[in-house]
Design an enzyme around this catalytic site. Structure first.
Site, PDB file in Angstrom:
ATOM      1  N   ARG A   9    -111.696  64.553  31.626  1.00 42.04           N
ATOM      2  CA  ARG A   9    -111.750  64.667  33.091  1.00 42.04           C
ATOM      3  C   ARG A   9    -112.782  65.724  33.488  1.00 42.04           C
ATOM      4  NH1 ARG A   9    -110.630  62.075  37.834  1.00 42.04           N
ATOM      5  NH2 ARG A   9    -109.378  63.295  39.288  1.00 42.04           N
ATOM      6  N   ASP A  51    -110.986  64.592  44.719  1.00 44.40           N
ATOM      7  CA  ASP A  51    -109.608  64.426  44.224  1.00 44.40           C
ATOM      8  C   ASP A  51    -108.803  65.728  44.305  1.00 44.40           C
ATOM      9  OD1 ASP A  51    -109.665  61.728  43.765  1.00 44.40           O
ATOM     10  OD2 ASP A  51    -110.081  61.872  41.627  1.00 44.40           O
ATOM     11  N   ASN A  83    -115.225  58.335  40.514  1.00 45.31           N
ATOM     12  CA  ASN A  83    -114.505  58.339  41.787  1.00 45.31           C
ATOM     13  C   ASN A  83    -114.999  57.230  42.706  1.00 45.31           C
ATOM     14  OD1 ASN A  83    -112.388  59.111  43.383  1.00 45.31           O
ATOM     15  ND2 ASN A  83    -113.568  60.621  44.521  1.00 45.31           N
ATOM     16  N   THR A 139    -113.915  52.904  39.827  1.00 50.09           N
ATOM     17  CA  THR A 139    -113.410  53.362  38.538  1.00 50.09           C
ATOM     18  C   THR A 139    -113.348  52.146  37.649  1.00 50.09           C
ATOM     19  OG1 THR A 139    -112.274  55.198  39.563  1.00 50.09           O
ATOM     20  CG2 THR A 139    -111.268  54.407  37.563  1.00 50.09           C
ATOM     21  N   GLU A 191    -115.888  63.498  42.159  1.00 53.34           N
ATOM     22  CA  GLU A 191    -114.486  63.706  41.805  1.00 53.34           C
ATOM     23  C   GLU A 191    -113.902  64.946  42.485  1.00 53.34           C
ATOM     24  OE1 GLU A 191    -112.709  60.927  40.165  1.00 53.34           O
ATOM     25  OE2 GLU A 191    -114.294  61.167  38.690  1.00 53.34           O
ATOM     26  N   SER A 228    -105.651  63.571  39.008  1.00 53.36           N
ATOM     27  CA  SER A 228    -106.065  62.167  38.978  1.00 53.36           C
ATOM     28  C   SER A 228    -104.857  61.258  39.140  1.00 53.36           C
ATOM     29  CB  SER A 228    -106.742  61.890  37.634  1.00 53.36           C
ATOM     30  OG  SER A 228    -107.021  60.521  37.489  1.00 53.36           O
ATOM     31  N   GLY A 256    -107.954  54.077  42.777  1.00 55.67           N
ATOM     32  CA  GLY A 256    -107.612  55.316  43.482  1.00 55.67           C
ATOM     33  C   GLY A 256    -106.120  55.580  43.432  1.00 55.67           C
TER      34      GLY A 256
HETATM   35  O1  DON Z   1    -108.949  60.021  39.275  1.00 53.35           O
HETATM   36  C1  DON Z   1    -108.597  59.395  40.270  1.00 53.35           C
HETATM   37  O2  DON Z   1    -107.440  59.255  40.592  1.00 53.35           O
HETATM   38  C2  DON Z   1    -109.663  58.733  41.129  1.00 53.35           C
HETATM   39  N1  DON Z   1    -110.892  59.449  41.013  1.00 53.35           N
HETATM   40  C3  DON Z   1    -109.810  57.292  40.743  1.00 53.35           C
HETATM   41  C4  DON Z   1    -110.760  56.566  41.635  1.00 53.35           C
HETATM   42  C5  DON Z   1    -110.664  55.094  41.584  1.00 53.35           C
HETATM   43  O3  DON Z   1    -109.850  54.511  40.906  1.00 53.35           O
HETATM   44  C6  DON Z   1    -111.584  54.328  42.439  1.00 53.35           C
HETATM   45  N2  DON Z   1    -111.387  52.897  42.278  1.00 53.35           N
HETATM   46  N3  DON Z   1    -111.353  52.037  43.053  1.00 53.35           N
END
Ligand code: DON
Length: 557
Positions: free
Chosen positions: A94, A410, A388, A368, A407, A439, A460
């Site tokens: 991460r 987040d 992200n 992602t 990121e 995350s 997300g």
């Molecule tokens: O780590 C996380 O929770 C987010 N940065 C994930 C982002 C994500 O899945 C975007 N997808 N549509």
């Protein structure tokens, strides 16, 4: 080489490969978000590599052919299982906040949040972890060299690949931000405009960066030529990275979250991802309800109420465990879940505001990738990787081909303020130098007495609820094709509503849920891109499925 004829050259090469790497031993299932990435994984297996070599190749290939989702400028979590040692670990790659980051760095003098700054441009970028994770994964777990595993990605970057409709759609979503960064625009756009489907995207600078990583390992990215270019571009773009940040970046091996639901063993992502905790807490809450006997409305209602409570705890307590003392054991304890379950009524939704104190005031207020691999010995990888938002910060470091992540969004920019996914949180997930942002990524293994499943998805904040719905589908006896197809709904405590994908609820379900007091919000699209594989322990059969909402490829060979 001139002593050999062309055909004897190939025979010798083949012999060398077979002697060096051994014959192909295992059958393998791979599901990823892009056919070229799945193919890259099988190339490693054909060369005698194991599932971990395949994971390096798939991760690197995705960084090239799905730049909206993940990349060298981003990070991720790789959940690994070594069958011989019967050991599972989570490789944490991460991103980290730069050392010069400050808790209030996205607030203006009046304390107002500037959501642009945490999403677009160099300030939005955490220190990337993907390159370090690939080196670690390859050196510690692989059989082939890093150089071999990066070859497909280098080839795709140099020779180019045809972009598909999904890539094009996500470019459109991020067009304005991309147009503001001349380097990203030069590489990703066609003379400043969205390229047509079928346009061949060449990324020679990214090929060179991958080659340096292949030759020099970690130093090829975090030091020398690439590092200097990253730092110069970030500085010009108003960012705050230093060489010290790049030197200090370390991947961490962490114990995964372990849980149990109706005889199914759950192995999932640990902090700094909230995924495994929120998933396990939701399942613990649900474990006392006879879900299979409920009508559809009651079932959706109860699952949404479990999500509401588990996401509430996410907001209250969770952050990077290297910085905060999150009450993980409590949140995973079945007795705690029993307490959380007590105020779930079958005939009424409980407004989020009536849950216990929030600890913060809420104000009003995507991309992602995931891949799954398993062989017929049970070695497996579930990896969710991210920059992200689609194309991350829409900021490419000049001369590197590397798109930086965004990121930093987040983190909690201000207590109670929603981030790009509408998530809120408090001090546990506040920005601090060197801290990892919380995350929702949820790479997961499920195991009952007859099956092992490997799954995950982007999306997300909705990642965890998607994995939860797939887990319930696994528990109901269904296979990968069904898990990736399940209609999706989601509750994340705030906003206080059940979100559902386009067509995700029937008219009767909508009427029934409203009557229970739920607010409903239909998204204008179907969401998620789940990649899943399964190994049947009784028959030895491998199966794989790729989400019909995406353009991925699932194969068994
Ligand atoms: O780590 C996380 O929770 C987010 N940065 C994930 C982002 C994500 O899945 C975007 N997808 N549509």
């Amino acid at each position: 080489m001139r002593f050999y004829s062309v055909s004897s050259y190939w025979v010798v090469l083949l012999l060398v490969l077979v002697v060096k790497a051994g014959p192909i031993e295992a059958r393998v299932a791979i599901a990823s978000a892009h056919p070229l990435a799945t193919q890259a994984g099988f190339e490693m297996i054909e060369q005698g590599g194991n599932v971990f070599d395949a994971a390096v190749a798939v991760s690197a290939a995705l960084a090239v052919v799905e730049p909206a989702g993940s990349g060298l400028g981003g990070g991720g979590f790789w959940l690994l299982h070594d069958a011989e040692k019967n050991n599972s670990i989570m490789l944490d790659g991460r991103e980290k906040a730069p050392l010069a980051a400050r808790t209030d760095m996205f607030l203006d003098e009046q304390g107002n949040f500037n959501p642009q700054a945490s999403k677009n441009g160099a300030l939005a970028a955490g220190i990337p972890g993907l390159a370090a994770a690939l080196v670690h994964l390859s050196e510690r777990y692989g059989r082939l060299s890093l150089e071999v595993c990066l070859q497909p990605a280098i080839r795709y970057a140099r020779q180019g690949f045809e972009i598909g409709p999904r890539h094009q759609k996500l470019l459109r979503f991020r067009l304005r931000a991309l147009q503001k960064n001349p380097t990203a625009a030069r590489v990703l756009l066609d003379h400043g405009k969205i390229p047509a489907v079928g346009y061949v995207l060449h990324q020679p600078e990214l090929a060179r960066t991958l080659e340096l990583l292949a030759q020099k390992g970690r130093a090829g990215f975090y030091q020398g030529e690439v590092a200097a270019k990253l730092l110069a571009s970030v500085k010009r773009g108003g960012g705050i990275w230093t060489q010290q940040d790049l030197d200090q970046y370390q991947v961490v091996e962490r114990a995964p979250i372990q849980g149990e639901y109706r005889g199914i063993k759950i192995t999932s992502a640990a902090l700094p991802s909230s995924g495994g905790i929120v998933l396990t807490e939701s399942l613990n809450i649900l474990s006392a309800f006879p879900l299979a006997q409920f009508d559809a409305v009651t079932r959706i209602h109860v699952v949404a109420e479990a999500m509401r409570r588990a996401y509430h705890d996410r907001a209250l307590y969770l952050g990077d465990s290297d910085f905060v003392d999150a009450p993980v054991a409590r949140l995973l304890n079945p007795d705690y879940a029993a307490g959380r379950r007590q105020n779930i009524r079958l005939d009424r939704a409980l407004p989020s505001a009536y849950l216990s104190e929030t600890g913060f005031e809420a104000d009003a207020g995507k991309h992602t990738t995931h891949f799954s691999i398993i062989d017929d010995k049970g070695n497996r990888v579930a990896a969710t990787l991210s920059v992200n938002f689609p194309f991350g910060a829409a900021f490419m470091a000049e001369g590197t081909g590397v798109l930086l992540n965004d990121e930093m969004d987040d983190f909690v920019a201000r207590p109670g303020t929603q981030n790009g996914y509408g998530l809120i949180g408090g001090a546990a997930n506040a920005i601090a130098p060197g801290k990892r942002m919380l995350s929702s990524m949820t790479p997961t293994f499920l195991q009952d007495e007859s099956r092992v499943a490997v799954l995950g998805t982007p999306g997300g904040s909705r990642i965890i609820s998607m994995v939860l719905l797939a887990t319930l589908d696994f528990a109901a006896g269904y296979g990968p094709d069904s898990w990736v197809n399940v209609p999706r709904f989601h509750h994340q405590y705030i906003p206080d509503q059940i979100q559902y994908e386009k067509g995700g609820l029937t008219d009767d379900e909508i009427v029934g849920l409203k009557a229970l007091g739920h607010r409903l919000k239909e998204k204008g699209y179907r969401y998620g891109n789940m990649q899943a594989v399964q190994w049947n322990l009784k028959t030895g059969r491998l199966t794989a499925a790729s989400d019909p909402r995406g353009e991925g490829l699932a194969r068994v060979r």
